[in-house]
Enzyme design. Sequence first.
Site, PDB file in Angstrom:
ATOM      1  N   CYS B  37     -23.821  47.813 -41.233  1.00 54.30           N
ATOM      2  CA  CYS B  37     -22.475  47.279 -40.985  1.00 54.30           C
ATOM      3  C   CYS B  37     -21.937  46.578 -42.230  1.00 54.30           C
ATOM      4  O   CYS B  37     -20.791  46.135 -42.259  1.00 54.30           O
ATOM      5  CB  CYS B  37     -22.486  46.298 -39.828  1.00 54.30           C
ATOM      6  SG  CYS B  37     -23.070  47.020 -38.305  1.00 54.30           S
ATOM      7  N   CYS B 105     -16.358  38.115 -40.323  1.00 57.37           N
ATOM      8  CA  CYS B 105     -17.297  37.327 -41.137  1.00 57.37           C
ATOM      9  C   CYS B 105     -17.508  35.939 -40.530  1.00 57.37           C
ATOM     10  O   CYS B 105     -18.623  35.419 -40.518  1.00 57.37           O
ATOM     11  CB  CYS B 105     -16.759  37.169 -42.561  1.00 57.37           C
ATOM     12  SG  CYS B 105     -16.550  38.726 -43.431  1.00 57.37           S
TER      13      CYS B 105
END
Lengths: 412, 131
Positions: B37, B105
């Site tokens: 990912c 994030c």
Amino acid sequence: MSIANELPFQTPVYLDNSSTTRCDPRVVEEMLPYFSDTYGNAHSRSHAYGWGAEKAVDLARERVASLVNCKPSEIIFTSGGTESCNLAIFGAARMYAEKGKHIVTTAVEHRSCMDPCRALEREGFEVTYLPVDTNGLVTAEQVAGAIREDTILVSVIFGNNEVGTIMPAKEIGAVCKDKGVIFHLDACLGLDTETLDVDADGIDLLSMSGHKMYGPQGIGALYVRRRRPRVRLRALNLGGGQERGFRHGTLNVPGIVGMGKAAEICKETRDAEKVRQTALSKRLKDAFFAQMDHLYLNGHPTQRLPGLLNISFNYIEGESLMMGMSTLAVSSGSACTSATLEPSHVMRALGVGEDLVHTSIRFSLGRFTTEAEVDFAAKECLAAAHKLREMSPLYEMVKEGIDLNTIEWKHD
Amino acid sequence: MAYSDKLIDHFNNPRNLGSMDKGDETVGTGIVGAPECGDVMKLQIKVEGDKIVDAKFKTFGCGSAIASSSLATEWVKGRTLDEAYSIKNTEIVEELALPPVKIHCSVLAEEAIKSAIEDFQSKKNAAAAEG
């Protein structure tokens, strides 16, 4: 850009020539009069403004034709590589649909070819997407094996824009000639260093892009074979009948002039540039591999665009590496469109592991790249890469002897 | 894409970069994300009583991921486990002015904090059960 004054070159150092090239100053100079002096419509037959523009277009057409060894009348000017590829694929498919509805292409095409093929599937065409090997190559044998009775078009990319692999155009062209199928080569990249000859290489349609060969943006060309066989295309637009009715619309005279000059320079310099860029990119690659472990060169090791290096810096995420080397202008190696964060279809097709896909950077050197810039780039990139390796939990695990493939990752 | 000064500062000068001994029973380790990912965060906390006295991180990921985890270590230090557990990703988004495509994030950083705390607690519970 604060360090610009201390270095003998401009920063960020431009190593993104596969995205676009700097317009050669000789090209710009040649274009200038056609904006506000000889500004006529090339199709105005009644006055000197138009004649002047037409004369300039004629010269440009000769120069572009000379680059790929065809006749000037076989060159159609377009708005760029994307339009050339679209016109070639849609134009040929729709013109010859009654003959057959099968197209052969590869899994590593640029989207300006891949997406038209996908669209044609929705129009009832059948498309075979040939897989590539781990170096990004398809063979002429694969193409031969895929051609059927109802195949009307083979479309293949020449120099791959992501990994740099150069396809065996001549061999594929021979297969297409033998089978009587139209061959489109997407040569948007590579014309500044490689030599293509539409007759010797058996090419029927050849797409070119001005701004990838040190010409201006917004101009492209499509070679359309006129003899043996005479290839016809259904135009994408309607209008004044310019460009033999294949591409309607007033000609972009300054752009065409620029593309002509760019083609002339490419023809003169391509052999020397190939040698020079091969040496420069080797210098960059050698610097990386000598000073860092766990690196991978993506694409074919030798059969490649001489200026393009796609390197995976394992255990370092590519975007962070680009952020860490702000003095360099490069691209993410997977053309991983930042909007989606998805690895590209090209890297997938090569079978590059998903972990490596995220770590790749594309360095593309060009005509204006110097040795000093390459040395600077190696230094800057290695400094950033070493710093990020120290920050990488993956690198830490690998150093501890952990096999990352055995870990069950927690993610949504 | 233009990043905020704070984000760039965390990227260029990461706080609390490093590792602690995973085997230490006062240390909790959270590893979240996956290489395929493009993001893996390792966040570690050292706990005394119910207070986090130290934190370390290592991150494989984009600049926003590195900055988010760096900020996370800064924020958990000195907090109680409950306080740290309640840190929300939206606070990280706001502090670093993360663009929309980088919100994941901050989500990962929040997960890393929670995962490290859970690891510490499960170690503590295991030790209590044995004792």
